[in-house]
Design an enzyme around this catalytic site. Structure first.
Site, PDB file in Angstrom:
ATOM      1  CE  LYS A  35      -0.466  -0.197   5.039  1.00  0.00           C
ATOM      2  NZ  LYS A  35      -1.401  -0.244   6.176  1.00  0.00           N
ATOM      3  CE1 TYR A 252      12.305  31.954   6.048  1.00  0.00           C
ATOM      4  CE2 TYR A 252      12.573  29.618   5.513  1.00  0.00           C
ATOM      5  CZ  TYR A 252      12.383  30.939   5.104  1.00  0.00           C
ATOM      6  OH  TYR A 252      12.289  31.231   3.766  1.00  0.00           O
TER       7      TYR A 252
END
Length: 357
Positions: A35, A252
Site C-alpha cells: 500500500k 527561519y
C-alpha cells in the site's frame, strides 16, 4: 542539471528482506504489503523485489489494477475491502481478494454477478477498534459469507495494536483463537512485529509490511540486528558552506545560535522533498561518510548541517539523510515520528534511482 536530491531504491534489499520474512513464517503463505505505492518505494520496484511473494496486499483499487497491468497474476488482497458496490465489478474482473469488515460489504458480495468467485478475509476486531466485526457479530458474519455463492473461501483475520510490545498481543490472540476455534477457517494474524516477535502468530497467512522495506517494527531492536537491509536511501549534496561566529543564528526563527565559531553546510533537501520539517537540531545526518547533525529549522528546500566533525567538507560533499550509513529508524526517532511516515513522504520532485543488482 537536476537538483542533487535523490532517493535510491535497492531491489536486492527488498528481495533479501522478503527472505527474512519467509524465515520467520514457518509454512505460512505471505502477503507482501505494498500500500501507499509500496511505502514510497514504487509499485514496479516492489513487483521486482517481491516476485516470490504468494500475494500482494494494498488498499487502493487503482493501484490493484496497475498491478494487474504490470503482469502480477497471483492474488491481490484489498486490505480495507470494497468502498462502494461498484468496486465489485473490478473485484470480479481482476480476481481480487477482499477483506470484509462490515455488513454492507457482505451485501455487495451477495450481489456478485453469476459465476464470480472471490476469496475473502473476514476481519475480527480484537482491540484495535478501527475495522472489523466485534466478537458477538463474528459468527453471524462468517455464516453469511459462507452462504454466498460467489465467495470461494473465507479466512479469519485480525490486526494487532501492540504486537511490538512484549506480551502486547496476548489478549488479542486469545480472543481471536477463542472465537475462531472449531470454525475450520484459515487464519491470518501476523504483521511485521507479530511475525518476528509473537510466537504462534504465523498461522496460514502472514502480512509483513515495514520489515520488507528494511526498517524495524520494534523501537528497541535495530533493523540490522534483525537481518534487514535498508531498501531506500535519501541523499543529496552540500550546495553552500557558511562560517558562523559565536552568537550567529541560522534558518527561519533563529532556532539555532552558534555557541562558538563553526562551519555549517547547506544541503539541498527540505520538507518539500519529504524530509520532516519538525526534525530538531541534532537529528543525525552523514556527510562524506561521517556522522554529524542538523542545526536549525528545516526549510522547504534546504537544511543546515554541522560541519565540525567533517572539516574537509565543502560544496559538493555527499549528504545521506537516511539509508545504508544512517538507519531511517534513527532519523524517525529523532524527529518524533516513525519510518513509515518518512518513507511515504518522499516527494515526487525527488529524483528516483532504482538499483537492481
Amino acid at each position: 542539471m537536476p537538483r542533487p536530491t535523490t532517493v535510491t531504491i535497492s531491489v536486492s534489499a527488498l528481495r533479501q528482506n522478503l527472505k527474512v520474512a519467509r524465515s520467520y513464517a514457518d509454512q505460512a503463505r505471505l502477503w507482501a504489503v505494498v500500500k501507499a505505492d509500496a511505502y514510497g518505494h514504487g509499485l514496479q520496484t516492489a513487483l521486482d523485489g517481491f516476485a516470490d511473494a504468494d500475494g500482494l496486499a494494498l488498499v487502493e483499487f487503482d493501484r490493484a489494477a496497475q498491478l494487474r497491468q504490470l503482469g502480477w497474476t497471483r492474488p491481490i488482497l484489498m486490505l480495507e475491502g470494497a468502498f462502494d458496490p461498484t468496486d465489485m465489478q473490478q473485484v470480479a474482473a481482476q480476481g481480487l481478494s477482499l477483506v470484509v469488515h462490515e455488513d454492507r460489504q457482505i451485501d455487495w458480495l451477495e450481489d456478485l454477478p453469476h459465476g464470480a468467485s472471490v476469496s475473502v478475509h473476514l476481519k475480527l476486531n480484537t482491540g484495535m477498534n478501527r475495522l472489523g466485526f466485534r466478537a458477538e457479530e463474528f459468527a453471524g458474519a462468517s455464516q453469511r459469507l459462507q452462504a454466498v455463492p460467489g465467495v470461494s473461501s473465507v479466512t479469519a483475520m485480525t490486526h494487532f495494536a501492540n504486537a511490538d510490545i512484549e506480551g502486547g498481543a496476548d489478549l488479542a490472540m486469545a480472543r481471536f483463537h477463542e472465537l475462531t476455534a472449531g470454525s475450520g477457517l484459515a487464519r491470518s494474524l501476523a504483521n511485521s512485529a507479530a511475525l518476528m516477535g509473537v510466537a504462534g502468530s504465523s498461522e496460514q497467512w502472514v502480512r509483513p509490511g515495514i520489515m520488507l522495506y528494511g526498517a524495524s517494527p520494534f523501537s528497541e531492536r535495530s533493523a540490522s540486528s534483525l537481518g534487514l537491509r535498508p531498501a531506500m536511501r535519501l541523499h543529496t549534496r552540500l550546495i553552500a558552506v557558511q562560517t558562523l561566529q559565536s552568537g550567529d543564528a541560522v534558518g527561519y526563527g533563529s532556532t539555532f545560535v552558534a555557541p562558538h565559531a563553526m562551519r555549517i553546510g547547506i544541503a539541498a533537501c527540505g520538507y518539500a522533498d519529504g524530509y520532516p520539517r519538525h526534525a530538531p537540531t541534532g537529528t543525525p545526518v552523514v556527510v562524506d561518510g561521517i556522522r554529524s547533525r542538523t542545526v536549525g529549522r528545516v526549510s522547504m528546500d534546504m537544511l543546515a548541517v554541522d560541519l565540525q566533525p567533517v572539516p574537509q567538507a565543502g560544496p559538493g560533499s555527499q549528504v545521506e539523510l537516511w539509508g545504508e550509513q544512517l538507519p531511517i529508524d534513527e532519523v524517525a526517532s529523532a524527529a518524533g515520528t516513525i519510518a513509515y511516515e518518512l518513507m511515504c513522504a518522499v516527494a515526487p520532485r525527488v529524483t528516483r534511482r532504482i538499483v537492481r543488482g
